[in-house]
Write a protein that holds these residues in place. Sequence first.
Motif, PDB file in Angstrom:
ATOM      1  N   GLU A   1       0.533   0.088   5.580  1.00 16.12           N
ATOM      2  CA  GLU A   1       0.819  -1.258   5.061  1.00 16.12           C
ATOM      3  C   GLU A   1       1.139  -2.198   6.210  1.00 16.12           C
ATOM      4  O   GLU A   1       1.969  -1.887   7.070  1.00 16.12           O
ATOM      5  CB  GLU A   1       1.994  -1.188   4.082  1.00 16.12           C
TER       6      GLU A   1
ATOM      7  N   GLU B   1      -7.662   2.342   2.756  1.00 17.42           N
ATOM      8  CA  GLU B   1      -7.989   1.135   3.511  1.00 17.42           C
ATOM      9  C   GLU B   1      -8.063   1.379   5.014  1.00 17.42           C
ATOM     10  O   GLU B   1      -8.225   0.437   5.791  1.00 17.42           O
ATOM     11  CB  GLU B   1      -6.966   0.035   3.209  1.00 17.42           C
TER      12      GLU B   1
ATOM     13  N   ALA C   1      -0.983   6.183   3.303  1.00 16.78           N
ATOM     14  CA  ALA C   1      -1.126   4.736   3.148  1.00 16.78           C
ATOM     15  C   ALA C   1      -0.539   4.027   4.352  1.00 16.78           C
ATOM     16  O   ALA C   1       0.488   4.447   4.898  1.00 16.78           O
ATOM     17  CB  ALA C   1      -0.425   4.268   1.878  1.00 16.78           C
TER      18      ALA C   1
ATOM     19  N   ALA D   1      -3.944   0.871  -4.232  1.00 16.99           N
ATOM     20  CA  ALA D   1      -4.991   1.422  -3.364  1.00 16.99           C
ATOM     21  C   ALA D   1      -5.050   2.943  -3.391  1.00 16.99           C
ATOM     22  O   ALA D   1      -6.123   3.532  -3.615  1.00 16.99           O
ATOM     23  CB  ALA D   1      -4.791   0.923  -1.933  1.00 16.99           C
TER      24      ALA D   1
ATOM     25  N   CYS E   1       0.809  -1.232   0.000  1.00 14.58           N
ATOM     26  CA  CYS E   1       0.000   0.000   0.000  1.00 14.58           C
ATOM     27  C   CYS E   1       0.835   1.273   0.000  1.00 14.58           C
ATOM     28  O   CYS E   1       0.473   2.257  -0.642  1.00 14.58           O
ATOM     29  CB  CYS E   1      -0.932  -0.001   1.213  1.00 14.58           C
TER      30      CYS E   1
END
Length: 378
Positions: A358, A291, A356, A332, A133
């Motif tokens: 991850e 996310e 992001a 993403a 990500c």
Amino acid sequence: MSQSTQSPRPSDFPDRHVSVLATGAHLPGDPIDNDTLARLAGPLPEDVLEGIQVRRRHWMADPATGEHRTSTSKMATAAARQALERAGVEAAEIDLIVLSTASPDHLLPVAGTYVQEQLGLEQAAVIEVRAGCVGAVQAFDIARRLLADGTYRTALVIGAESVSPLLVPFYLGQDPDRVRMRDRLTVYTFGDGAGAAVLRAGAEGSAEGRLRPVFATRSMGGARKPGMLILGGGTDVPLAQQQARKRLMDIKLDIPGTAQFGPKVFVEGIHDMLRRSGLALGDIDACVLPEGNAEYFSSEYGTAGLSAEDQATLSKTIVENLTDVGATGSAAVPLALDAGWSGGRIQPGDTVLLLAIEASRYVYAGLTLTWEAATPAQ
């Protein structure tokens, strides 16, 4: 196709302003809904589905047969072509490609060179970031810096991911009722796709008076086991031992660890970005957080150190599309950015934070920028 062979020198354009001209996206095949996966891999409880918030996803692998219908580099090229068309930029004008993926077509050559080939570019600078990500945000900043210092003028930044080839073996050829619940959760969570952006540097001194971009990234999992581990194709053990495993390649998730520690990584990431940029959450018009808005994740923000007031402010700015595409790794952020821009959520003059998180080693990456591109015609 002709290409410009004359490149600017860094001294020609000190600290040039870099603009995002346009974005593009590509999702392979038709959307796969949860009912389809329930027939193939068995159902998930409704509360679990609500927690992950993924209702549809796209796979490059046929969910019924496992056959590959495209590839990571082809998806990346399709997203790049859309971004170029929207930007009004010819492929021949691209002198830098920075691509992030954890699922390349081959270990070598890097996937970015296949994008270069498919765009018809005999020569181009190609840099590849191997990450999930966070990789696309890191790729954005690498490209931005190389444009700002005059090394290159026009860049493609791409995030592309193909996770479905790892997912189909969880259930293919098995009775759906016998698929383990943890494997079902993995199958339902992930999707494939690619997102791209065209970046261009201004002529000279054009950064004056604008928000200066700020970037930060950190791995917080050096003392923890990985939150996500993809096995196979590496050099951890001899190939003979790899071939003896149940699956030649496998994806393993530490679901409890991710749910517990992931929100702490997010909160540290956003606090780090605010400290570095001097911005307050209220100054951010759009936080592209593809996310981090899942219920199981966001419900822990308070425990992780984000005040209720900040959570309320953040909730008004989040740009994400997790429900429609699933967790897509390197794709993403650019997919969510494209959805936000093409849908009119991100407007010229907006202060945008790309952020992001991850799970692999609990990494975050953030980048602030001022949005300039007008909403594309539908």
